[in-house]
Design a protein around this motif. Structure first.
Motif, PDB file in Angstrom:
ATOM      1  N   GLU A  32      -7.244  -1.949   3.325  1.00  0.00           N
ATOM      2  CA  GLU A  32      -6.197  -2.596   2.540  1.00  0.00           C
ATOM      3  C   GLU A  32      -6.402  -4.102   2.492  1.00  0.00           C
ATOM      4  O   GLU A  32      -6.187  -4.739   1.448  1.00  0.00           O
ATOM      5  CB  GLU A  32      -4.823  -2.293   3.147  1.00  0.00           C
ATOM      6  CG  GLU A  32      -4.369  -0.854   2.993  1.00  0.00           C
ATOM      7  CD  GLU A  32      -4.914   0.061   4.072  1.00  0.00           C
ATOM      8  OE1 GLU A  32      -4.540   1.249   4.074  1.00  0.00           O
ATOM      9  OE2 GLU A  32      -5.713  -0.413   4.916  1.00  0.00           O
ATOM     10  N   ILE A  45      -2.308  -1.809  -1.238  1.00  0.00           N
ATOM     11  CA  ILE A  45      -1.724  -0.971  -0.199  1.00  0.00           C
ATOM     12  C   ILE A  45      -1.065   0.232  -0.864  1.00  0.00           C
ATOM     13  O   ILE A  45      -0.163   0.075  -1.695  1.00  0.00           O
ATOM     14  CB  ILE A  45      -0.673  -1.736   0.623  1.00  0.00           C
ATOM     15  CG1 ILE A  45      -1.303  -2.969   1.273  1.00  0.00           C
ATOM     16  CG2 ILE A  45      -0.052  -0.835   1.686  1.00  0.00           C
ATOM     17  CD1 ILE A  45      -0.297  -3.878   1.965  1.00  0.00           C
ATOM     18  N   LYS A  46      -1.524   1.415  -0.528  1.00  0.00           N
ATOM     19  CA  LYS A  46      -0.948   2.636  -1.075  1.00  0.00           C
ATOM     20  C   LYS A  46       0.094   3.168  -0.102  1.00  0.00           C
ATOM     21  O   LYS A  46      -0.192   3.366   1.077  1.00  0.00           O
ATOM     22  CB  LYS A  46      -2.039   3.674  -1.313  1.00  0.00           C
ATOM     23  CG  LYS A  46      -3.044   3.266  -2.387  1.00  0.00           C
ATOM     24  CD  LYS A  46      -4.094   4.347  -2.613  1.00  0.00           C
ATOM     25  CE  LYS A  46      -5.089   3.941  -3.680  1.00  0.00           C
ATOM     26  NZ  LYS A  46      -6.128   4.990  -3.902  1.00  0.00           N
TER      27      LYS A  46
END
Length: 237
Positions: free
Chosen positions: A105, A111-112
């Protein structure tokens, strides 16, 4: 005697105010105390921000360098939510560990976040900047989970307080199970109190039957709490 507040006559000779005005004043005082505590929490949260960054979402602010994506939806149909690295790491120890290391990230700038809708994610990021949030019961529930995941304790406490205020006979069992999963002590106590007051109809509720199937351990705890209450409130012989 005459009440100093409403000027109505009352029978008590030494209080200076009637019972109704006294109770109203006490409620007002409690509301003010709660408002002051909320403001203190908000100020404490906003003080976490880095002084070098102007915390606003206007075009004049420094360009966001991270994108947060609600990965439960296809990226093509869900816009990303922009944010500044400095805000993320100052608000959440989880984000700090993630972005100050060599994790994917940090390198990718994305950012998932799984199992969250775009609206919830957008509200979450907005809170990180402003400490302001507009809640309904579902939003409070979803944000509490997200706040717990990223250790944003002020947001979690705010959502829990809101949910606690909405506990009723219809949702007490659901909130009890939710509070257990997410270590929400205040919500748990409010739900238990209502359940204890309605034990006679408990087994008839569909939520109870579902809880028996999914987590019988919690059902045992409910009955243990109920039995303890009966023992503690039984008249002494």
């Amino acid at each position: 005697m005459w009440c100093q507040s409403c000027r109505e006559e009352y029978g008590e000779v030494d209080a200076g105010t009637c019972k109704e005005c006294y109770e109203e004043a006490s409620e007002t005082e409690e509301e003010l105390k709660r408002e002051i505590e909320d403001l203190k929490s908000k100020v404490a949260f906003l003080r976490l921000s880095p002084p070098s960054l102007e915390l606003n979402l206007s075009p004049s602010a420094s360009a966001p360098d991270f994108l947060l994506v609600a990965s439960s939806h296809p990226p093509s149909s869900t816009p990303a939510v922009p944010a500044h690295r400095a805000v993320l790491i100052s608000r959440s120890p989880v984000f700090r560990a993630m972005l100050e290391s060599d994790m994917e990230e940090s390198r990718s700038g994305m950012i998932k976040i799984s199992d969250v809708s775009y609206d919830v994610l957008r509200s979450f990021v907005n809170y990180l900047y402003t400490a302001e949030i507009l809640l309904d019961e579902q939003m409070a529930c979803d944000l509490l989970v997200l706040a717990e995941k990223y250790q944003v304790k002020y947001l979690k406490a705010f959502c829990e307080k809101f949910m606690t205020s909405k506990v009723n006979n219809e949702n007490a069992i659901i909130n009890y199970a939710f509070a257990h999963r997410h270590n929400a002590k205040q919500l748990l106590e409010a739900a238990v109190s209502l359940i204890m007051d309605n034990m006679s109809t408990l087994v008839e509720r569909s939520e109870y039957k579902e809880l028996v199937e999914k987590d019988p351990r919690l059902v045992v705890e409910i009955y243990e709490a109920y039995l303890n209450k009966q023992v503690n409130t039984a008249p002494k012989i």
